[in-house]
Design a protein around this motif. Structure first.
Motif, mmCIF file in Angstrom:
data_model
loop_
_atom_site.group_PDB
_atom_site.id
_atom_site.type_symbol
_atom_site.label_atom_id
_atom_site.label_comp_id
_atom_site.label_asym_id
_atom_site.label_seq_id
_atom_site.Cartn_x
_atom_site.Cartn_y
_atom_site.Cartn_z
ATOM 1 N N GLU A 129 56.931 12.972 70.892
ATOM 2 C CA GLU A 129 56.912 11.982 71.679
ATOM 3 C C GLU A 129 56.376 10.563 70.978
ATOM 4 O OE1 GLU A 129 53.625 10.666 75.011
ATOM 5 O OE2 GLU A 129 53.649 12.975 74.706
ATOM 6 N N LEU A 130 55.637 10.726 69.835
ATOM 7 C CA LEU A 130 55.117 9.389 69.275
ATOM 8 C C LEU A 130 55.461 9.127 67.946
ATOM 9 C CD1 LEU A 130 51.211 10.434 70.266
ATOM 10 C CD2 LEU A 130 52.708 8.807 71.108
ATOM 11 N N ALA A 131 56.372 9.898 67.226
ATOM 12 C CA ALA A 131 56.873 9.647 66.042
ATOM 13 C C ALA A 131 57.879 8.530 66.209
ATOM 14 C CB ALA A 131 57.501 10.784 65.343
ATOM 15 N N PRO A 132 57.841 7.373 65.312
ATOM 16 C CA PRO A 132 58.780 6.309 65.267
ATOM 17 C C PRO A 132 59.975 6.412 64.443
ATOM 18 C CG PRO A 132 57.270 6.176 63.729
ATOM 19 C CD PRO A 132 56.901 7.056 64.075
ATOM 20 N N CYS A 133 60.340 7.887 64.515
ATOM 21 C CA CYS A 133 61.615 8.376 63.791
ATOM 22 C C CYS A 133 62.314 9.273 64.464
ATOM 23 C CB CYS A 133 61.431 8.282 62.364
ATOM 24 S SG CYS A 133 60.507 9.867 62.014
ATOM 25 N N HIS A 134 63.504 9.876 64.165
ATOM 26 C CA HIS A 134 64.148 11.003 64.679
ATOM 27 C C HIS A 134 63.223 12.178 64.155
ATOM 28 C CE1 HIS A 134 68.321 9.025 64.668
ATOM 29 N NE2 HIS A 134 67.764 8.975 65.784
#
Length: 139
Positions: A129-134
């Motif tokens: 949900e929160l990771a700014p990448c794949h």
């Protein structure tokens, strides 16, 4: 495609499976591979000795995990940089991704009961949900 891959490894079976996949992917893509381990300290420690004891225990656990990761990466002819940070797993990993500009996060899946996931949620779910990448979740 992916140039910087981060594997989050907590030393679990899921973490070991994710590491294996991340190494293969980094080799195939000729990508940089980093591994992060997060030392989670007690939420409300009674004494400073409790914090020190917990930290020593985590350090020993992650020495083994890091050693295994380096051996596997070397065997696959992949360079791996390892990082151990203290804090809450999800926020520490997300901040590390943001600072490092990673393209892909690889994490292991650790199954819990449906009730646990509804009440507490899982680290993997929160990272997706929160990771700014794949994010690649390995089962």
């Amino acid at each position: 495609m992916y140039k910087k891959i981060l594997i989050a490894n907590d030393g679990s079976e899921g973490g070991a499976r994710a590491l294996s996949v991340a190494i293969k992917l980094a080799h195939r893509l000729k990508a940089r591979l980093d591994m992060i381990c997060v030392e989670e300290m007690p939420i409300a420690p009674a004494t400073i000795d409790e914090i020190v004891e917990e930290q020593l225990e985590e350090n020993h656990r992650y020495e083994r995990v890091i050693g295994q990761a380096r051996s596997q990466a070397t065997a696959a002819r992949v360079k791996i940089e390892t990082h151990v940070v203290s804090g809450h797993a999800v926020s520490s990993i997300v901040e590390f991704i943001e600072r490092g500009g990673y393209d892909l996060l690889v994490v292991g899946f650790m199954g819990h009961s449906a009730l646990y996931n509804r009440l507490i949620g899982g680290t993997t779910d929160r990272l997706v949900e929160l990771a700014p990448c794949h994010v690649l979740v390995v089962k």
